[in-house]
Design a protein around this motif. Sequence first.
Motif, PDB file in Angstrom:
ATOM      1  N   LEU B 249       0.886  -1.082   0.020  1.00  0.00           N
ATOM      2  CA  LEU B 249       0.044  -0.104   0.123  1.00  0.00           C
ATOM      3  C   LEU B 249       0.878   1.313  -0.246  1.00  0.00           C
ATOM      4  N   ALA B 250       1.042   1.792  -1.039  1.00  0.00           N
ATOM      5  CA  ALA B 250       2.112   3.064  -1.271  1.00  0.00           C
ATOM      6  C   ALA B 250       1.400   4.362  -0.928  1.00  0.00           C
ATOM      7  N   CYS B 251       1.608   5.087   0.024  1.00  0.00           N
ATOM      8  CA  CYS B 251       1.011   6.072   0.679  1.00  0.00           C
ATOM      9  C   CYS B 251       1.844   7.388   0.363  1.00  0.00           C
ATOM     10  N   GLY B 252       1.243   7.998  -0.614  1.00  0.00           N
ATOM     11  CA  GLY B 252       1.895   9.539  -0.859  1.00  0.00           C
ATOM     12  C   GLY B 252       3.289   9.224  -1.362  1.00  0.00           C
ATOM     13  N   ILE B 253       3.315   8.110  -2.262  1.00  0.00           N
ATOM     14  CA  ILE B 253       4.716   7.715  -2.739  1.00  0.00           C
ATOM     15  C   ILE B 253       4.760   7.930  -4.241  1.00  0.00           C
ATOM     16  N   SER B 254       5.484   8.828  -4.762  1.00  0.00           N
ATOM     17  CA  SER B 254       5.458   9.324  -6.390  1.00  0.00           C
ATOM     18  C   SER B 254       5.879   8.168  -7.187  1.00  0.00           C
ATOM     19  N   GLY B 255       6.852   7.502  -6.585  1.00  0.00           N
ATOM     20  CA  GLY B 255       7.403   6.290  -7.248  1.00  0.00           C
ATOM     21  C   GLY B 255       8.659   6.621  -8.226  1.00  0.00           C
ATOM     22  N   ALA B 256       9.663   7.168  -7.464  1.00  0.00           N
ATOM     23  CA  ALA B 256      10.984   7.214  -8.176  1.00  0.00           C
ATOM     24  C   ALA B 256      11.503   5.800  -8.569  1.00  0.00           C
ATOM     25  N   THR B 257      12.257   5.932  -9.658  1.00  0.00           N
ATOM     26  CA  THR B 257      12.585   4.650 -10.234  1.00  0.00           C
ATOM     27  C   THR B 257      13.435   3.754  -9.074  1.00  0.00           C
ATOM     28  N   GLN B 258      14.377   4.291  -8.339  1.00  0.00           N
ATOM     29  CA  GLN B 258      14.741   3.175  -7.240  1.00  0.00           C
ATOM     30  C   GLN B 258      13.637   2.837  -6.186  1.00  0.00           C
ATOM     31  N   HIS B 259      12.560   3.497  -6.300  1.00  0.00           N
ATOM     32  CA  HIS B 259      11.808   3.021  -5.203  1.00  0.00           C
ATOM     33  C   HIS B 259      10.676   1.747  -5.957  1.00  0.00           C
ATOM     34  N   LEU B 260      10.627   1.916  -7.041  1.00  0.00           N
ATOM     35  CA  LEU B 260       9.760   0.996  -8.062  1.00  0.00           C
ATOM     36  C   LEU B 260      10.432  -0.172  -7.925  1.00  0.00           C
ATOM     37  N   THR B 261      11.820  -0.159  -8.353  1.00  0.00           N
ATOM     38  CA  THR B 261      12.666  -1.433  -8.200  1.00  0.00           C
ATOM     39  C   THR B 261      12.812  -2.070  -7.143  1.00  0.00           C
ATOM     40  N   GLY B 262      12.359  -1.544  -6.166  1.00  0.00           N
ATOM     41  CA  GLY B 262      12.416  -2.179  -4.498  1.00  0.00           C
ATOM     42  C   GLY B 262      11.135  -3.000  -4.527  1.00  0.00           C
ATOM     43  N   MET B 263       9.867  -2.573  -5.134  1.00  0.00           N
ATOM     44  CA  MET B 263       8.664  -3.124  -4.767  1.00  0.00           C
ATOM     45  C   MET B 263       7.877  -3.683  -6.049  1.00  0.00           C
ATOM     46  N   ARG B 264       8.200  -3.743  -7.132  1.00  0.00           N
ATOM     47  CA  ARG B 264       7.759  -4.034  -8.469  1.00  0.00           C
ATOM     48  C   ARG B 264       7.102  -5.294  -8.260  1.00  0.00           C
ATOM     49  N   LYS B 265       7.750  -6.340  -7.577  1.00  0.00           N
ATOM     50  CA  LYS B 265       7.252  -7.685  -7.395  1.00  0.00           C
ATOM     51  C   LYS B 265       6.258  -8.081  -6.362  1.00  0.00           C
ATOM     52  N   SER B 266       5.585  -6.925  -5.758  1.00  0.00           N
ATOM     53  CA  SER B 266       4.445  -6.991  -4.849  1.00  0.00           C
ATOM     54  C   SER B 266       3.493  -7.744  -5.624  1.00  0.00           C
ATOM     55  N   GLY B 267       2.725  -8.648  -4.795  1.00  0.00           N
ATOM     56  CA  GLY B 267       1.495  -9.471  -5.464  1.00  0.00           C
ATOM     57  C   GLY B 267       0.325  -8.263  -5.951  1.00  0.00           C
ATOM     58  N   PHE B 268       0.283  -7.298  -5.105  1.00  0.00           N
ATOM     59  CA  PHE B 268      -0.932  -6.516  -5.333  1.00  0.00           C
ATOM     60  C   PHE B 268      -0.592  -5.020  -4.839  1.00  0.00           C
ATOM     61  N   ILE B 269      -0.813  -4.053  -5.562  1.00  0.00           N
ATOM     62  CA  ILE B 269      -0.266  -2.855  -5.195  1.00  0.00           C
ATOM     63  C   ILE B 269      -1.337  -1.875  -5.297  1.00  0.00           C
ATOM     64  N   VAL B 270      -1.450  -1.190  -4.336  1.00  0.00           N
ATOM     65  CA  VAL B 270      -2.479  -0.045  -4.006  1.00  0.00           C
ATOM     66  C   VAL B 270      -1.631   1.389  -3.890  1.00  0.00           C
ATOM     67  N   ALA B 271      -2.147   2.168  -4.793  1.00  0.00           N
ATOM     68  CA  ALA B 271      -1.262   3.312  -4.460  1.00  0.00           C
ATOM     69  C   ALA B 271      -2.425   4.409  -3.906  1.00  0.00           C
ATOM     70  N   ILE B 272      -2.022   5.414  -2.997  1.00  0.00           N
ATOM     71  CA  ILE B 272      -2.935   6.503  -2.551  1.00  0.00           C
ATOM     72  C   ILE B 272      -2.006   7.651  -2.871  1.00  0.00           C
ATOM     73  N   ASN B 273      -2.671   8.494  -3.798  1.00  0.00           N
ATOM     74  CA  ASN B 273      -1.894   9.545  -4.465  1.00  0.00           C
ATOM     75  C   ASN B 273      -2.717  10.835  -4.731  1.00  0.00           C
TER      76      ASN B 273
END
Lengths: 260, 306
Positions: B249-273
Motif C-alpha cells: 500500500l503506497a501512501c503518498g509515494i510518487s514512485g521514483a525509479t529506485q523505489h519502484l525497483t524495490g517493490m515492483r514484485k509485490s503481489g497486489f499494489i495499491v497507490a494512494i496519491n
Amino acid sequence: MKILVCVKQVPDLETTFKPNPEGTWFDETDLAFQLNDCDEYAVEEAVRLKEKLAGAPDITVLSIGPRRVVETIKRALAMGADRGVHIEDAEAYRKDPWQIASLIANFAREKKFDLIFTGMQSQDRGSGQVGVLAAELLGLACATTIVAFEFTGGLCRVRRELAGGVKGVVELKLPALLTCQSGLNVPRYPTLPNIMKARKKELLTVGAETLGKEGPAVVTEKFYPPARKGAGVVLEGEAAETADKLAGILREKIPGLRGL
Amino acid sequence: MKVLLVGEYREGQLLESCFELEAFADELKAERATLLVGSADACQKLRGKVYFADAADYLEYNPDLHKRLVLEAAARENADHIVFSHSAYGWDLAPRVAAALKAGQVSDIIAVRDGKFEVGCLNGKMRRLVAPATAKAVLTLQPGAFTLKNPGPPEPRIEKLDVEKTASPVNFLGYEPAEKKEVDLTKAAIIVGAGRGIGKQENLAVISALAEALHAEVGASRPVVDAGWLDHSRQVGSTGQVVSPKLYLACGISGATQHLTGMRKSGFIVAINKDKEAPISELADVLVIADLIPFAAALTARLKKP
C-alpha cells in the motif's frame, strides 16, 4: 580554499508535462522551478565545510540556464554561498551532459578550485554524468554518490552509497570533485536575514557562448509519456465511501488477509 | 556490432547485473566480450570472451585503473558500445570512460527501440528516446530492465588483461557494512509504504495506525528516511530493501525509479496519491486519488469496523 558548487534549476515534478514544439523536452508554460534536490545537499555540504573551517573557504555557486535560474543561485547564496555565477544560456535545455560539463570545465579551469560539489543527478534529465565528466575534463580526483563527507588533514574521506545499505569508504586528495546523494545532510532553510543578505552578494553573468562550442554527444529524438499499463482500477471521491470500496477490493483479491 | 560488457564484482562476488548486461547484448544481437575486474572463479560463470583482470591487483574499486582496463579491453575489441549497469559502479566509472573516448553516454536505459535507447526522465514521469551522436557510445542499463532468458551453460574463453599500475588520488579504504536492521521487510506479507506525500513527521502516526489495522509493517521511500522520520531499515528501494509482499500500500509515494525497483514484485499494489500521473500509478492495481491523511484515517476506521 576555493569551493565551487554546481546547481541546476529543475521543474517542480508534481505537475503534468507536455512536450515542447520540438517534441524533445517539456513545455515550460505554467511550470514552477526549484533547486534540484541533490544539488541542495551539495550546497549544504559546502556551507558546512566553510563553517567548520571558520569561514575560510570561499564558495562560488554556478548555474547554467536562462534568466530564471538566477532565483536558484540566490537560494544557494541565502544558504551561505559567497558569490554566484550565472552562465546565461537560453538553449541550455537542449544541451547534453557533455556540453554542460564542457561549459563548467571551461569556466572552472583557470580558477583553480580546490573542491567542487555537484548533485549526483538532476531530477529532470537524470543522466548522472555532468559531475564526473567535468572532473575528467579538469583532471580532478572524483567520487560519486556520496552520503558522508569529512575533511581532515587536507584529505576528503567520503562514504559512497553502493547497494542494500553497504557503503564504500574512499579517501581523495585535493583538488577533487564530489557528487552528492540525498541523505548526505539535512539542508537548512534560508532565514529571512540571510535571504536579504544574499541580494547584496556578487553575481557574475557569463555568456555561454564565451565558454566554447562543443557539439552534443547524444541526441534526444523524442519526449513522451510512458505506456500506461491501463489495467488498474481508479478510485476517487468521498473518503469513507472510497475506503469502503477499497476494503471490498482487498477482501476479494487478497483472501485470508487479517484485519479485513 | 560489437559490445564490451563491463561486469561488476563486489566483496568477492560476481553481481547478478552481469547477466543483465548479457541479456542486453543478446537483445541487440551484438557480438560481445565481457571485462571483469574480479576473480578467476567468478569469470567461470560468464559466457563468451572474457577479459579478466585480477581484483587482487586492481582492487574492486579504483576508478583510474578500472578506466584504463576498460579502455584497453575496448580497444582490443574495437567495441562499438561499452555497457555498464547503472549501479554505483557504472555510475562512477562509465562517464570516465565516455570522457576518455569523447563518446556519447546514454544513462539508465530501460528499453531498446529500433536501435535507439529509451530512458526515463522527470523522476520516471516521462520518457526520452536517445541516440548517441558519436561513433562509439557508452551505455548504462537500469538495474532489472533486462533479463537473460536462455542463459545456456557458462563457457568463458578467458584472456588475462593487465595495464600499468600508477598512483591514483582516489584511495579505496574498504566497505562499511549495512546498519543492523530494525525490521526485515522482505518477510512481511503486507507493507504500508510512507512517502514524501505524508507531508510531515507527525502524520506518520496515521500511517502506523493503518499498518496496525492491516497487521502490516511500515516501509518508506527514500525522502522519508533521508529526513530522519523512519529508520533506514524501513527503506524500500534499490538502495534499501527489495520486497515482494502480498500487498503493498503506497501512501503518498510518487514512485521514483529506485523505489519502484524495490517493490515492483509485490503481489497486489495499491497507490494512494493526489497526483494521478505519478509514476507509481504505472504499477498500481488500484489507484486511489485522494488526500492521503484523511483517506488513510477513513480506511483505518473502515478496517477496524467488525
